[in-house]
Design an enzyme around this catalytic site. Structure first.
Site, PDB file in Angstrom:
ATOM      1  N   HIS A  52       0.736  -1.202  -0.124  1.00  0.00           N
ATOM      2  CA  HIS A  52      -0.078   0.093   0.115  1.00  0.00           C
ATOM      3  C   HIS A  52       0.727   1.166   0.104  1.00  0.00           C
ATOM      4  CE1 HIS A  52      -3.499  -2.449   2.165  1.00  0.00           C
ATOM      5  NE2 HIS A  52      -3.251  -2.788   0.810  1.00  0.00           N
ATOM      6  N   GLU A  54       0.739   3.970   1.898  1.00  0.00           N
ATOM      7  CA  GLU A  54       1.141   4.405   3.321  1.00  0.00           C
ATOM      8  C   GLU A  54       2.336   3.316   3.732  1.00  0.00           C
ATOM      9  OE1 GLU A  54      -3.249   4.967   2.989  1.00  0.00           O
ATOM     10  OE2 GLU A  54      -1.841   3.363   2.530  1.00  0.00           O
ATOM     11  N   CYS A  82      -5.018   1.356   6.803  1.00  0.00           N
ATOM     12  CA  CYS A  82      -5.577  -0.052   7.228  1.00  0.00           C
ATOM     13  C   CYS A  82      -4.488  -0.432   8.531  1.00  0.00           C
ATOM     14  CB  CYS A  82      -5.451  -1.041   6.232  1.00  0.00           C
ATOM     15  SG  CYS A  82      -3.654  -1.465   5.524  1.00  0.00           S
ATOM     16  N   CYS A  85      -0.873  -0.878   7.486  1.00  0.00           N
ATOM     17  CA  CYS A  85      -0.211   0.486   7.198  1.00  0.00           C
ATOM     18  C   CYS A  85       0.024   0.981   8.387  1.00  0.00           C
ATOM     19  CB  CYS A  85      -0.954   1.255   6.126  1.00  0.00           C
ATOM     20  SG  CYS A  85      -1.117   0.395   4.544  1.00  0.00           S
TER      21      CYS A  85
END
Length: 158
Positions: A52, A54, A82, A85
């Site tokens: 991801h 992040e 999430c 992350c």
């Protein structure tokens, strides 16, 4: 960060998300902002379902900046981080997270899409379990529609 800085950085992160979508990736974007609240040190779009924006950005930051510096930096992201992350942000030592739209907003967009099975675990809950505080700003109600826009039609077309 001032409200103006938050808004400017979220809009820039959203442009990163649009670029990611243009490359066929999920439309998420993140920035690492220096302690001055102005300087963007790095930006990252989503790569895939486990890389991801992040978490990739947080790992990069931890590899390139000392923890004492990252404590005063901000990760700005289009959607609430999430659990994966949030954990990576915590372990990287970044001191603040700003996000535009909530995980609940994302779930409303993606439903049960197999490429984005959301977790109902707010980042604030993940951070609350840690041994050091992480400031969280978000969702930013005035920009939720802007953050959502790159996702409209994206998930149904996949």
């Amino acid at each position: 960060m001032t409200d103006d800085q938050v808004a400017r950085h979220l809009r820039r992160a959203n442009e990163v998300a649009r670029r990611a979508a243009g490359m066929g990736r999920h439309p998420f974007g993140a920035l690492l902002v220096a302690p001055d609240g102005e300087t963007v040190l790095a930006e990252q779009g989503n790569i895939d379902t486990v890389n991801h924006a992040e978490s990739t950005l947080a790992r990069h930051a931890a590899s390139n900046y000392p923890g004492t510096y990252l404590r005063d930096c901000t990760l700005v992201t289009t959607f609430e981080p999430c659990a994966m992350c949030a954990g990576t942000v915590y372990w990287a030592g970044i001191g603040r997270v700003v996000y535009g739209a909530s995980e609940e907003s994302l779930l409303a967009l993606t439903g049960s899409h197999e490429e984005n099975p959301t977790l109902s675990l707010p980042c604030r809950e993940v951070f609350a379990r840690g041994q050091r505080p992480i400031d969280v700003i978000g969702p930013v109600d005035s920009l939720v529609d802007v953050m959502v826009e790159p996702h409209l039609g994206f998930w149904s077309a996949r």
